[in-house]
Design an enzyme around this catalytic site. Structure first.
Site, PDB file in Angstrom:
ATOM      1  NE  ARG A   1     -76.545 -11.148 -35.098  1.00  0.00           N
ATOM      2  CZ  ARG A   1     -76.252 -12.214 -35.084  1.00  0.00           C
ATOM      3  NH1 ARG A   1     -74.601 -12.432 -35.298  1.00  0.00           N
ATOM      4  NH2 ARG A   1     -76.713 -13.376 -34.688  1.00  0.00           N
TER       5      ARG A   1
ATOM      6  CD  GLU B   1     -63.096 -22.457 -40.038  1.00  0.00           C
ATOM      7  OE1 GLU B   1     -63.388 -23.028 -41.214  1.00  0.00           O
ATOM      8  OE2 GLU B   1     -63.958 -21.989 -39.388  1.00  0.00           O
TER       9      GLU B   1
END
Length: 405
Positions: free
Chosen positions: A243, A148
């Protein structure tokens, strides 16, 4: 005879011990591959690779090391795919800092590299484990393969710390497996031109294999977890844990979901709530009393993909779901300001709606009310591959090590 080299063949052939025309292939020792990962998303995307590589023991000696950056969620995936790690560092601590986790991975992974002596370390994605494992391997001068590779948001602080993790892992790695042509171009724009291969994303491999396992075990087992679905009821799957969304953005997301739920009382929002207290507090405070919002503990991987296959559309800030949902024809509304998975946006399978309550609400209502828009997104071509990424990666690595003729 299989192990005899060309010199041995020349010595034996004239003596009549072997025919002149016999072709003796040099013996190829299986290459030692160490898979290193630590979170549930990594495990999902590494699992089909590990299982595929193990089909070829003559080419690959496979070892698996987990850092357990996530613990319970990681273990669920390993159990589902029946993978037992060779090394389990078990490094997760409550309230761990990024600096502390990075230091522990560097410290505890190095003896594993010494013991395993891998010819290649494979890492996946953009976690602290992926970057730190790549750095550890570099310190030992062991080549790194990056699964990836090439995802970029263009913003060093969003997602944080993933954007910098994947950039640094990419510049350490010797071979790069990009899920899309856009990801490959990102690497080329950073000066990485060698050993870059476009393979699709292994998350699609995992999704196909996972849904097959669910069918074999019986779908009713998974349906029971969510309760009965009323005739005509539309399930909206929500995931949110980033986050960078802590604080006001999460308040906005929750307000949008509440408003949507009140407008569409015959729909059901299912929200598996992340364990982080910065997520739990606003979600349960704002959404806890809405009758058609079902707040749940984090789902196991098979539960999640079963729900994904049955939902109407998805609201998410997750990376993996942006890739998985299009493979199942599920439109995705991405609740972030930027995304490194721009291919889904460009293909029309996903829309970037931000974190403002009004924008999220309007986009969700449009999907509910506009059948033409829904069909357009649901039927768009999935840009993340066809489920053959594991096979392609194994073939490229075979060529990398000259294991194929």
């Amino acid at each position: 005879l299989h192990q005899a080299d060309a010199c041995t063949k020349r010595m034996l052939a004239p003596s009549g011990l072997i025919p002149e025309e016999t072709v003796i292939l040099p013996h190829i020792m299986a290459k030692k591959i160490l898979f290193v990962f630590g979170t549930r998303p990594e495990a999902i995307k590494m699992a089909p690779l590990i299982l595929h590589f193990r089909k070829f023991p003559e080419r690959w000696s496979v070892k698996v090391c987990v850092t357990a950056q996530h613990r319970e969620m990681l273990d669920q995936v390993l159990a589902f795919f029946e993978i037992i790690p060779d090394y389990d560092l078990n490094l997760m601590k409550s309230n761990q800092t990024l600096a502390g986790l990075t230091a522990r991975i560097l410290e505890f992974l190095d003896p594993v590299l010494v013991d395993a002596q891998p010819d290649l370390v494979l890492v996946q994605g953009d976690t602290t484990t992926a970057f730190t494992a790549a750095l550890s391997a570099y310190y030992r001068q062991i080549p790194v393969g990056h699964i990836e590779a090439g995802l970029r948001s263009g913003n060093k602080l969003s997602p944080f710390p993933e954007e910098i993790n994947r950039i640094m892992a990419g510049h350490i790695s010797a071979i790069h497996f990009a899920p899309t042509s856009a990801a490959a171009r990102n690497l080329q724009n950073e000066g990485i031109h060698q050993q870059v291969f476009i393979t699709g994303n292994t998350v699609i491999d995992a999704l196909i294999q996972g849904l097959d396992k669910i069918k074999q075990r019986g779908e009713e087992v998974f349906q029971q977890h969510f309760g009965p679905v009323r005739p005509g009821e539309k399930i909206i799957l929500v995931t949110g844990h980033r986050r960078e969304s802590f604080g006001k953005p999460f308040e906005e997301i929750c307000q949008a979901l509440l408003r949507f739920a009140l407008k569409y009382p015959d729909s059901r929002i299912i929200y598996p709530v992340h364990l982080n207290p910065h997520v739990q507090e606003p979600v349960y405070r704002i959404l806890g009393s809405a009758p058609n919002i079902q707040l749940m503990e984090s789902l196991s991987y098979p539960q999640l993909i079963y729900l994904l296959s049955r939902c109407f559309f998805v609201l998410t800030d997750s990376g993996g779901i942006q890739e998985e949902a299009p493979a199942l024809g599920k439109p995705v509304l991405v609740m972030r300001q930027v995304t490194e998975r721009k291919e889904g946006i460009d293909a029309g399978t996903a829309r970037l709606v931000g974190t403002e309550a009004e924008d999220i609400y309007q986009a969700a209502c449009e999907l509910m009310d506009n059948a033409a828009l829904y069909d357009q997104m649901a039927k768009a071509v999935n840009p993340y591959g066809d489920g053959t990424a594991s096979r392609q990666i194994e073939q490229h690595l075979s060529n990398f090590f000259s294991l194929t003729n």
